[in-house]
Design a protein around this motif. Structure first.
Motif, PDB file in Angstrom:
ATOM      1  N   UNK A  64       0.809  -1.212   0.000  1.00 53.51           N
ATOM      2  CA  UNK A  64       0.000   0.000   0.000  1.00 53.51           C
ATOM      3  C   UNK A  64       0.842   1.262   0.000  1.00 53.51           C
ATOM      4  N   UNK A  65       0.200   2.373  -0.330  1.00 52.18           N
ATOM      5  CA  UNK A  65       0.845   3.673  -0.330  1.00 52.18           C
ATOM      6  C   UNK A  65       0.019   4.613   0.530  1.00 52.18           C
ATOM      7  N   UNK A  66       0.707   5.561   1.153  1.00 43.94           N
ATOM      8  CA  UNK A  66       0.016   6.560   1.945  1.00 43.94           C
ATOM      9  C   UNK A  66      -0.786   7.470   1.028  1.00 43.94           C
ATOM     10  N   UNK A  67      -1.972   7.843   1.481  1.00 42.04           N
ATOM     11  CA  UNK A  67      -2.831   8.741   0.721  1.00 42.04           C
ATOM     12  C   UNK A  67      -3.285   9.847   1.654  1.00 42.04           C
ATOM     13  N   UNK A  68      -2.820  11.069   1.414  1.00 40.06           N
ATOM     14  CA  UNK A  68      -3.116  12.193   2.302  1.00 40.06           C
ATOM     15  C   UNK A  68      -3.958  13.235   1.573  1.00 40.06           C
ATOM     16  N   UNK A  69      -4.869  13.841   2.348  1.00 39.69           N
ATOM     17  CA  UNK A  69      -5.726  14.905   1.835  1.00 39.69           C
ATOM     18  C   UNK A  69      -5.513  16.140   2.706  1.00 39.69           C
ATOM     19  N   UNK A  70      -5.297  17.253   2.049  1.00 35.69           N
ATOM     20  CA  UNK A  70      -5.052  18.498   2.792  1.00 35.69           C
ATOM     21  C   UNK A  70      -6.376  19.002   3.368  1.00 35.69           C
ATOM     22  N   UNK A  71      -6.598  18.694   4.627  1.00 33.43           N
ATOM     23  CA  UNK A  71      -7.820  19.095   5.328  1.00 33.43           C
ATOM     24  C   UNK A  71      -7.386  19.726   6.646  1.00 33.43           C
ATOM     25  N   UNK A  72      -7.309  21.045   6.724  1.00 39.06           N
ATOM     26  CA  UNK A  72      -6.797  21.691   7.944  1.00 39.06           C
ATOM     27  C   UNK A  72      -7.837  21.691   9.068  1.00 39.06           C
ATOM     28  N   UNK A  73      -7.357  21.473  10.286  1.00 33.53           N
ATOM     29  CA  UNK A  73      -8.187  21.632  11.479  1.00 33.53           C
ATOM     30  C   UNK A  73      -9.310  20.642  11.621  1.00 33.53           C
ATOM     31  N   UNK A  74      -9.077  19.362  11.324  1.00 40.25           N
ATOM     32  CA  UNK A  74     -10.130  18.352  11.457  1.00 40.25           C
ATOM     33  C   UNK A  74     -10.226  17.888  12.905  1.00 40.25           C
ATOM     34  N   UNK A 125     -22.011   2.932   3.736  1.00 36.56           N
ATOM     35  CA  UNK A 125     -23.268   3.014   2.998  1.00 36.56           C
ATOM     36  C   UNK A 125     -22.984   2.991   1.497  1.00 36.56           C
ATOM     37  N   UNK A 126     -23.771   2.199   0.756  1.00 34.98           N
ATOM     38  CA  UNK A 126     -23.533   2.034  -0.674  1.00 34.98           C
ATOM     39  C   UNK A 126     -23.755   3.333  -1.440  1.00 34.98           C
ATOM     40  N   UNK A 127     -24.587   4.228  -0.902  1.00 34.49           N
ATOM     41  CA  UNK A 127     -24.847   5.496  -1.587  1.00 34.49           C
ATOM     42  C   UNK A 127     -23.743   6.517  -1.332  1.00 34.49           C
ATOM     43  N   UNK A 128     -22.826   6.201  -0.453  1.00 38.59           N
ATOM     44  CA  UNK A 128     -21.652   7.063  -0.236  1.00 38.59           C
ATOM     45  C   UNK A 128     -20.418   6.179  -0.213  1.00 38.59           C
ATOM     46  N   UNK A 129     -20.270   5.371  -1.261  1.00 36.15           N
ATOM     47  CA  UNK A 129     -19.189   4.399  -1.326  1.00 36.15           C
ATOM     48  C   UNK A 129     -17.840   5.100  -1.493  1.00 36.15           C
ATOM     49  N   UNK A 130     -16.824   4.556  -0.805  1.00 38.06           N
ATOM     50  CA  UNK A 130     -15.454   5.091  -0.856  1.00 38.06           C
ATOM     51  C   UNK A 130     -15.378   6.537  -0.397  1.00 38.06           C
ATOM     52  N   UNK A 134     -17.184  16.259   3.099  1.00 40.30           N
ATOM     53  CA  UNK A 134     -17.376  14.898   2.598  1.00 40.30           C
ATOM     54  C   UNK A 134     -16.474  14.697   1.389  1.00 40.30           C
ATOM     55  N   UNK A 135     -15.592  13.675   1.433  1.00 42.09           N
ATOM     56  CA  UNK A 135     -14.576  13.468   0.401  1.00 42.09           C
ATOM     57  C   UNK A 135     -14.689  12.066  -0.168  1.00 42.09           C
ATOM     58  N   UNK A 136     -14.680  11.969  -1.503  1.00 39.06           N
ATOM     59  CA  UNK A 136     -14.618  10.684  -2.186  1.00 39.06           C
ATOM     60  C   UNK A 136     -13.153  10.365  -2.461  1.00 39.06           C
ATOM     61  N   UNK A 137     -12.679   9.232  -1.950  1.00 33.98           N
ATOM     62  CA  UNK A 137     -11.261   8.891  -2.057  1.00 33.98           C
ATOM     63  C   UNK A 137     -10.867   8.593  -3.497  1.00 33.98           C
ATOM     64  N   UNK A 138     -11.758   7.958  -4.274  1.00 33.77           N
ATOM     65  CA  UNK A 138     -11.424   7.535  -5.637  1.00 33.77           C
ATOM     66  C   UNK A 138     -11.449   8.711  -6.604  1.00 33.77           C
ATOM     67  N   UNK A 139     -12.513   9.497  -6.571  1.00 32.36           N
ATOM     68  CA  UNK A 139     -12.665  10.598  -7.529  1.00 32.36           C
ATOM     69  C   UNK A 139     -12.088  11.910  -7.035  1.00 32.36           C
ATOM     70  N   UNK A 140     -11.916  12.046  -5.732  1.00 30.55           N
ATOM     71  CA  UNK A 140     -11.438  13.305  -5.176  1.00 30.55           C
ATOM     72  C   UNK A 140     -12.511  14.361  -5.045  1.00 30.55           C
ATOM     73  N   UNK A 141     -13.769  14.024  -5.367  1.00 30.97           N
ATOM     74  CA  UNK A 141     -14.859  14.994  -5.286  1.00 30.97           C
ATOM     75  C   UNK A 141     -15.155  15.321  -3.822  1.00 30.97           C
ATOM     76  N   UNK A 142     -15.451  16.616  -3.554  1.00 31.96           N
ATOM     77  CA  UNK A 142     -15.713  17.061  -2.193  1.00 31.96           C
ATOM     78  C   UNK A 142     -17.024  17.835  -2.127  1.00 31.96           C
ATOM     79  N   UNK A 143     -17.695  17.680  -0.971  1.00 31.62           N
ATOM     80  CA  UNK A 143     -18.880  18.467  -0.657  1.00 31.62           C
ATOM     81  C   UNK A 143     -18.697  19.082   0.714  1.00 31.62           C
TER      82      UNK A 143
END
Length: 495
Positions: free
Chosen positions: A275-285, A293-298, A310-319
Motif C-alpha cells: 500500500x501507499x500513503x494517501x493524504x488529503x489536505x484538510x486543515x483543522x479536522x 453506505x452504498x450510496x456514499x461508497x469510498x 465529505x470526500x470521495x477517495x477515488x474521484x477526489x470529489x468534495x462536498x
C-alpha cells in the motif's frame, strides 16, 4: 418577632413539603421502606459511583472549617494551605484531593483482587436459572442477565506484548487503541519519548488464556502532529486502511491520511498489495468517519470548524456543509444515507447525503445537549442514537420522536473528547471517564453494572483507552475488555 419567625418556619416547611412528590404519593410506612432500600442501595454502590470521595473527608466534616487551613483527620490538627505552585510540595486543595482519589483507587483495586463484584443486589446464577426454568425470564432477558453476571466476574490480567524493538515498549506510552470490526486486530497510537507519535497494529488472534501474549507490528512512521481522530476504513476490503486526522503544526497544514494496514501486517496475502500513503489536505479536522453506505461508497467525512467536509477517495470529489459550531463527533448510518454529527454547541444533526449542499434541506434530524457533544453512536436498528457530552451526560435518543428516553448516570467528563463503546450483542455500554474510571452500564435499563479503577494513578496523561468485544481475537474469541494505560495492556476476560 417570635410570631414572625414561627410563620417563616411554617411557610418554609409547607413549601418543602409540597415540592417533594413522595409525601403526596406514599404513606409513611411505604416512605420509610423506600428510604431504607434506597439508602442500602446507595451504600452498596457508593464505592463504585463516587471515586472522588473518601472516608477522611467524611471524618473531617464534623470539624469546623477555617479559611486557609486544612484539617487532617489522621493527625487531628490544622495545616495551612499554601497558595500557588511555587513551593516545593505545597499543601493545596488540589493535592489533598489527588491524595484522597489515589487512596480510594488503591482501596478499590485491593477490593477487586480480593472479591468478585455483584452487578445487581440479590443476583446470582442459581436464582437466575431457577427463574428461567419457571418461566419468569424470557430467553432474551436470561441472556442479558447471564452477560451481566459474567461481567461482574471479570478479572484483570496483564498482557505480555512482544515486539522487534523491546526497548521501545518500555518507554512508549499508549495514547489510544482501536479494535477493528472482527476484533482480531488492534490499532495503537503511542507517544514516543523523544516527541511525536508512533503507530502499530497488535494481532489479537494469539490472545488466549492462561498465557496472554500478543505481538506488536510496528512501522517507522512518525509524526510530530497531534492525532485528533482515528477510525478504520474499508477501501480495498473490510478494514483495509486506517483513517487518521492530524493537526497542523507551524507551516505544515493539517491533513487526513489513509494508512494501509498492510504496511504493518499483511492479513490478506492474496488481496493486499503493497500500500501507499494517501493524504488529503484538510486543515483543522476535529473528527472523522468512514462510510459503509452504498450510496456514499469510498467516502469519508471530516468534522471541521463550522463545517463538514465529505470526500470521495477515488474521484477526489468534495462536498462542504456549513454549520454553526465545531463538529467533534461523527458516524455514518448504514441502512439510510445519513451522516450524524455532534457539535461543540451541543447540537446533534444529521446530513441527508441524497440532498446537495445547497440550501438547508440536507438537515434531517436535530437533537440538543446542554454541553459539547464528544461521541455519537448509532444503534443497529438505526432508530436510536447514543450521545455523550462534556458535562458527563450520556443520553439515548429516539430518532423517530427526537426525545431522550434514557440517561446513563455516573460518567465523569469536563472538557475531554471521550468515546462511547456500545455493544448490543452483550447488552452493555462502556465509557472511560476523565477520572480514569471505566464504567459499564446495562444498555437496556441504564443500571451501572461495574466500575473499574485504573491500574495507574489517575492523571490527565494516563486516561485509559479501552476496547470491548464479544469476540476478542476473532470469531473464536471470548468476550472481554482490553485496557491500555501507560506502557501496559490489560485484559479483563470472562471467566
Amino acid at each position: 418577632m417570635n410570631k414572625n419567625s414561627w410563620q417563616s418556619r411554617r411557610r418554609h416547611g409547607r413549601g418543602s413539603h409540597q415540592q417533594n412528590p413522595w409525601f403526596r404519593l406514599r404513606d409513611p410506612e411505604d416512605r420509610s421502606d423506600s428510604q431504607a432500600a434506597q439508602s442500602a442501595q446507595d451504600s452498596s454502590h457508593s464505592d463504585d459511583e463516587s471515586p472522588s470521595t473518601s472516608s477522611g473527608t467524611a471524618g473531617a466534616s464534623s470539624v469546623p472549617e477555617l479559611p486557609g487551613f486544612y484539617f487532617d483527620p489522621e493527625k487531628k490538627r490544622y495545616f495551612r494551605l499554601l497558595p500557588g505552585h511555587n513551593n516545593c510540595n505545597p499543601l493545596t486543595k488540589e493535592s489533598i484531593r489527588q491524595k484522597e482519589m489515589e487512596s480510594k483507587r488503591l482501596r478499590l483495586l485491593e477490593e477487586e483482587d480480593k472479591q468478585k463484584k455483584i452487578a445487581r443486589m440479590g443476583f446470582n446464577a442459581s436464582s437466575m436459572l431457577r427463574k428461567s426454568q419457571l418461566g419468569f425470564l424470557s430467553v432474551t432477558n436470561y441472556c442479558h442477565l447471564a452477560h451481566e453476571l459474567r461481567l461482574s466476574c471479570m478479572e484483570r490480567k496483564k498482557v505480555q506484548i512482544r515486539s522487534l524493538d523491546p526497548s521501545a515498549l518500555a518507554s512508549d506510552r499508549f495514547n489510544l487503541i482501536l479494535a477493528d470490526t472482527n476484533s482480531d486486530r488492534l490499532f495503537t497510537v503511542n507517544d514516543v519519548k523523544v516527541g511525536g507519535s508512533k503507530y502499530g497494529i497488535i494481532n489479537l488472534q494469539s490472545l488466549k488464556t492462561p498465557t496472554l501474549k500478543v505481538f506488536m507490528h510496528e512501522n517507522l512512521y512518525f509524526t510530530n502532529r497531534k492525532v485528533n481522530s482515528v477510525c478504520w476504513a474499508s477501501l480495498n476490503h473490510l478494514d483495509s486502511h486506517i483513517l487518521l486526522c492530524l493537526m497542523g503544526l507551524a507551516e505544515t497544514p493539517g491533513c487526513a491520511t489513509l494508512l494501509p494496514a498492510s504496511l504493518f501486517v499483511n492479513s490478506h496475502p492474496g488481496i493486499d498489495r503493497p500500500g501507499m500513503l494517501c493524504s488529503f489536505r484538510i486543515p483543522g479536522a476535529w473528527s472523522c468517519a468512514w462510510s459503509l453506505n452504498i450510496q456514499a461508497n469510498n467516502c469519508f467525512s471530516t468534522g471541521l470548524s463550522r463545517r463538514v467536509l465529505l470526500t470521495n477517495v477515488v474521484t477526489g470529489h468534495r462536498q462542504s456543509f456549513g454549520t454553526n459550531s465545531d463538529v467533534l463527533a461523527q458516524q455514518f448510518a448504514l441502512m439510510v444515507p445519513l451522516l450524524f454529527n455532534g457539535c461543540r454547541s451541543g447540537e446533534i444533526f444529521a446530513i441527508d447525503l441524497r440532498c446537495g449542499n445547497q440550501g438547508k434541506g440536507w438537515k434531517a434530524t436535530r437533537l440538543f445537549h446542554d454541553s459539547a457533544v464528544t461521541s455519537v453512536r448509532i444503534l443497529q436498528d438505526e432508530q436510536y442514537l447514543m450521545a455523550s457530552d462534556m458535562a458527563g451526560k450520556i443520553k439515548l435518543w429516539d430518532l423517530r420522536t427526537t426525545k431522550c428516553i434514557r440517561q446513563y448516570e455516573g460518567h465523569v467528563n469536563e472538557y475531554a473528547s471521550l468515546p462511547l463503546h456500545v455493544h448490543e450483542e452483550e447488552g452493555v455500554l462502556v465509557a472511560v471517564g476523565q477520572d480514569c474510571y471505566t464504567r459499564i452500564w446495562s444498555l437496556h435499563d441504564a443500571h451501572l453494572l461495574r466500575t473499574i479503577p485504573s491500574p495507574y494513578p489517575a492523571s490527565k496523561a494516563d486516561i485509559p483507552s479501552v476496547a470491548f468485544s464479544s469476540r476478542l481475537g476473532g470469531s473464536r474469541g471470548t468476550p472481554g475488555l482490553l485496557m491500555a494505560v501507560g506502557q501496559d495492556l490489560y485484559c479483563y476476560s470472562y471467566s
